[in-house]
Design a protein around this motif. Sequence first.
Motif, PDB file in Angstrom:
ATOM      1  N   ALA B  12      70.128  42.856  68.946  1.00 18.95           N
ATOM      2  CA  ALA B  12      70.468  42.128  70.188  1.00 18.95           C
ATOM      3  C   ALA B  12      70.505  40.634  69.847  1.00 18.95           C
ATOM      4  CB  ALA B  12      69.413  42.405  71.250  1.00 18.95           C
ATOM      5  N   PRO B  13      71.576  39.910  70.236  1.00 14.00           N
ATOM      6  CA  PRO B  13      71.789  38.543  69.746  1.00 14.00           C
ATOM      7  C   PRO B  13      70.581  37.621  69.819  1.00 14.00           C
ATOM      8  CG  PRO B  13      73.698  39.271  70.981  1.00 14.00           C
ATOM      9  CD  PRO B  13      72.675  40.354  71.103  1.00 14.00           C
ATOM     10  N   VAL B  14      69.910  37.580  70.961  1.00 14.86           N
ATOM     11  CA  VAL B  14      68.771  36.658  71.089  1.00 14.86           C
ATOM     12  C   VAL B  14      67.623  37.102  70.181  1.00 14.86           C
ATOM     13  CG1 VAL B  14      67.037  35.706  72.658  1.00 14.86           C
ATOM     14  CG2 VAL B  14      69.402  35.951  73.414  1.00 14.86           C
ATOM     15  N   ARG B  15      67.391  38.413  70.105  1.00 22.96           N
ATOM     16  CA  ARG B  15      66.282  38.902  69.271  1.00 22.96           C
ATOM     17  C   ARG B  15      66.566  38.659  67.791  1.00 22.96           C
ATOM     18  NH1 ARG B  15      65.869  42.983  73.381  1.00 22.96           N
ATOM     19  NH2 ARG B  15      66.979  44.570  72.214  1.00 22.96           N
ATOM     20  N   LEU B  16      67.820  38.765  67.406  1.00 25.17           N
ATOM     21  CA  LEU B  16      68.183  38.476  66.009  1.00 25.17           C
ATOM     22  C   LEU B  16      67.878  37.014  65.691  1.00 25.17           C
ATOM     23  CD1 LEU B  16      69.571  39.386  63.350  1.00 25.17           C
ATOM     24  CD2 LEU B  16      71.731  38.613  64.337  1.00 25.17           C
ATOM     25  N   ARG B  17      68.212  36.131  66.643  1.00 29.21           N
ATOM     26  CA  ARG B  17      67.980  34.698  66.430  1.00 29.21           C
ATOM     27  C   ARG B  17      66.474  34.395  66.410  1.00 29.21           C
ATOM     28  NH1 ARG B  17      71.180  31.449  70.714  1.00 29.21           N
ATOM     29  NH2 ARG B  17      70.636  29.706  69.353  1.00 29.21           N
ATOM     30  N   ILE B  18      65.734  35.063  67.281  1.00 22.95           N
ATOM     31  CA  ILE B  18      64.275  34.869  67.290  1.00 22.95           C
ATOM     32  C   ILE B  18      63.699  35.247  65.930  1.00 22.95           C
ATOM     33  CG2 ILE B  18      62.104  35.767  68.233  1.00 22.95           C
ATOM     34  CD1 ILE B  18      63.579  36.084  70.942  1.00 22.95           C
ATOM     35  N   CYS B  19      64.090  36.417  65.446  1.00 25.09           N
ATOM     36  CA  CYS B  19      63.572  36.888  64.157  1.00 25.09           C
ATOM     37  C   CYS B  19      64.010  35.954  63.027  1.00 25.09           C
ATOM     38  CB  CYS B  19      64.056  38.314  63.868  1.00 25.09           C
ATOM     39  SG  CYS B  19      63.321  39.551  64.949  1.00 25.09           S
ATOM     40  N   GLY B  20      65.242  35.450  63.121  1.00 27.52           N
ATOM     41  CA  GLY B  20      65.762  34.542  62.088  1.00 27.52           C
ATOM     42  C   GLY B  20      64.928  33.282  61.977  1.00 27.52           C
ATOM     43  N   LEU B  21      64.510  32.747  63.112  1.00 25.70           N
ATOM     44  CA  LEU B  21      63.690  31.527  63.093  1.00 25.70           C
ATOM     45  C   LEU B  21      62.252  31.838  62.675  1.00 25.70           C
ATOM     46  CD1 LEU B  21      65.062  29.742  66.284  1.00 25.70           C
ATOM     47  CD2 LEU B  21      65.285  28.978  63.914  1.00 25.70           C
ATOM     48  N   LEU B  22      61.707  32.926  63.213  1.00 24.74           N
ATOM     49  CA  LEU B  22      60.322  33.263  62.861  1.00 24.74           C
ATOM     50  C   LEU B  22      60.202  33.626  61.384  1.00 24.74           C
ATOM     51  CD1 LEU B  22      59.104  35.363  65.948  1.00 24.74           C
ATOM     52  CD2 LEU B  22      58.563  32.986  65.380  1.00 24.74           C
ATOM     53  N   ASP B  35      63.034  25.892  72.748  1.00 24.13           N
ATOM     54  CA  ASP B  35      63.908  24.718  72.692  1.00 24.13           C
ATOM     55  C   ASP B  35      64.974  24.850  71.611  1.00 24.13           C
ATOM     56  OD1 ASP B  35      62.367  23.732  74.721  1.00 24.13           O
ATOM     57  OD2 ASP B  35      61.231  22.321  73.473  1.00 24.13           O
ATOM     58  N   THR B  36      64.616  25.435  70.482  1.00 23.69           N
ATOM     59  CA  THR B  36      65.584  25.598  69.396  1.00 23.69           C
ATOM     60  C   THR B  36      66.683  26.576  69.788  1.00 23.69           C
ATOM     61  OG1 THR B  36      63.813  25.189  67.794  1.00 23.69           O
ATOM     62  CG2 THR B  36      65.847  26.129  66.935  1.00 23.69           C
ATOM     63  N   LEU B  37      66.290  27.631  70.502  1.00 23.89           N
ATOM     64  CA  LEU B  37      67.276  28.631  70.920  1.00 23.89           C
ATOM     65  C   LEU B  37      68.042  28.193  72.170  1.00 23.89           C
ATOM     66  CD1 LEU B  37      65.122  31.866  70.431  1.00 23.89           C
ATOM     67  CD2 LEU B  37      67.014  31.090  68.994  1.00 23.89           C
ATOM     68  N   GLY B  38      67.456  27.254  72.925  1.00 25.86           N
ATOM     69  CA  GLY B  38      68.114  26.781  74.143  1.00 25.86           C
ATOM     70  C   GLY B  38      68.152  27.833  75.233  1.00 25.86           C
ATOM     71  N   ILE B  39      67.061  28.581  75.380  1.00 28.44           N
ATOM     72  CA  ILE B  39      66.997  29.621  76.413  1.00 28.44           C
ATOM     73  C   ILE B  39      65.784  29.364  77.304  1.00 28.44           C
ATOM     74  CG2 ILE B  39      68.193  31.356  75.027  1.00 28.44           C
ATOM     75  CD1 ILE B  39      65.495  32.556  74.318  1.00 28.44           C
ATOM     76  N   SER B  40      65.693  30.106  78.405  1.00 30.99           N
ATOM     77  CA  SER B  40      64.596  29.882  79.355  1.00 30.99           C
ATOM     78  C   SER B  40      63.316  30.577  78.887  1.00 30.99           C
ATOM     79  CB  SER B  40      64.989  30.430  80.728  1.00 30.99           C
ATOM     80  OG  SER B  40      65.096  31.836  80.663  1.00 30.99           O
ATOM     81  N   ASP B  41      62.214  30.154  79.482  1.00 34.81           N
ATOM     82  CA  ASP B  41      60.918  30.789  79.192  1.00 34.81           C
ATOM     83  C   ASP B  41      60.975  32.289  79.465  1.00 34.81           C
ATOM     84  OD1 ASP B  41      59.852  28.380  78.525  1.00 34.81           O
ATOM     85  OD2 ASP B  41      58.507  28.210  80.237  1.00 34.81           O
ATOM     86  N   ALA B  42      61.586  32.633  80.626  1.00 31.80           N
ATOM     87  CA  ALA B  42      61.612  34.042  81.041  1.00 31.80           C
ATOM     88  C   ALA B  42      62.406  34.902  80.052  1.00 31.80           C
ATOM     89  CB  ALA B  42      62.213  34.149  82.442  1.00 31.80           C
ATOM     90  N   THR B  43      63.555  34.361  79.629  1.00 31.99           N
ATOM     91  CA  THR B  43      64.392  35.119  78.682  1.00 31.99           C
ATOM     92  C   THR B  43      63.663  35.315  77.357  1.00 31.99           C
ATOM     93  OG1 THR B  43      66.362  34.168  79.693  1.00 31.99           O
ATOM     94  CG2 THR B  43      66.648  35.165  77.524  1.00 31.99           C
ATOM     95  N   LEU B  44      63.061  34.237  76.883  1.00 30.11           N
ATOM     96  CA  LEU B  44      62.348  34.349  75.604  1.00 30.11           C
ATOM     97  C   LEU B  44      61.172  35.323  75.732  1.00 30.11           C
ATOM     98  CD1 LEU B  44      61.944  33.548  72.688  1.00 30.11           C
ATOM     99  CD2 LEU B  44      60.725  31.500  73.431  1.00 30.11           C
ATOM    100  N   LYS B  46      60.847  37.851  77.685  1.00 31.23           N
ATOM    101  CA  LYS B  46      61.336  39.232  77.768  1.00 31.23           C
ATOM    102  C   LYS B  46      61.635  39.785  76.367  1.00 31.23           C
ATOM    103  CE  LYS B  46      65.597  40.277  78.809  1.00 31.23           C
ATOM    104  NZ  LYS B  46      66.901  40.335  79.474  1.00 31.23           N
ATOM    105  N   HIS B  47      62.329  38.976  75.562  1.00 31.78           N
ATOM    106  CA  HIS B  47      62.690  39.452  74.220  1.00 31.78           C
ATOM    107  C   HIS B  47      61.475  39.510  73.281  1.00 31.78           C
ATOM    108  CE1 HIS B  47      66.963  39.805  74.861  1.00 31.78           C
ATOM    109  NE2 HIS B  47      66.985  38.613  75.431  1.00 31.78           N
TER     110      HIS B  47
END
Lengths: 155, 101
Positions: B12-22, B35-44, B46-47
């Motif tokens: 899933a695009p956001v989860r891939l990006r999260i894993c890429g940064l972590l 802030d790096t992903l540019g998404i809301s607290d709630a979205t982050l 959830k993922h």
Amino acid sequence: MENDFERPTREAAAEALNTLHADRERLANTVEAPRLLLVAFGALGAWWVAAAATTDPGSSYEPPTSGWIALAGGLAIAYLIRRETGIRFRVMGARAGWAVAGIVATCLALFSVSLGLVSSDLRWAVTLTSTTAFLITTWLAGVAYRSAIAELHRD
Amino acid sequence: MTEARFDETIHAPVRLRICGLLNKADRLDFAVLRDTLGISDATLSKHIKTLADSHYVTISKSSSAKRTDARRVTWLSLSPTGRSAFAAHVRALQDIADSRA
């Protein structure tokens, strides 16, 4: 479990990989070096070298306990840098390793020089070695931090 | 070399990006990641929950000197399982990207 239906196209896979690269670049570009805390490393090095002025070199010389305090101070500053930047680096790179070794070697050398100055009744000159320790330690701490940031760019 | 393995949880695009940064850090502050992903607290959140439920991400909290209230800093990191799954997924993406049309 694999599911071929979910597999991306060649273009989508390439785009996903490009996005990962762009995110790493963004993270590396937004992490700012905490200048005040890097200066704190320099101040710590300067303080440790200056502690030579309080010793009495000679047959009755006893090494000061300031080394342990400086070590604890260094760990505390490293902890504060993590809290300030919100990132704990996984790898810091070879340049950071050399920079840390350089800090230790420089401070040890300047401490020895300071002891020599004190034993030659030039206690005032420890100000010069202490200032040198401050400048070199601050600079090398910056080198180490920039090396860690550079590691974020690597694939 | 890591064996290629497509992972639907990570893809899933956001989860891939999260894993890429972590994957690049030992630990990241929740706010830095958001802030790096540019998404809301709630979205982050959830993922992150999805990734944590899959044992790919571990969450820890510590006190914050910047905050005057009782809220704490949330630190996120990839677990060994998560790092392994991410590496295998990236390998799978590379294989797909390198494949002939």
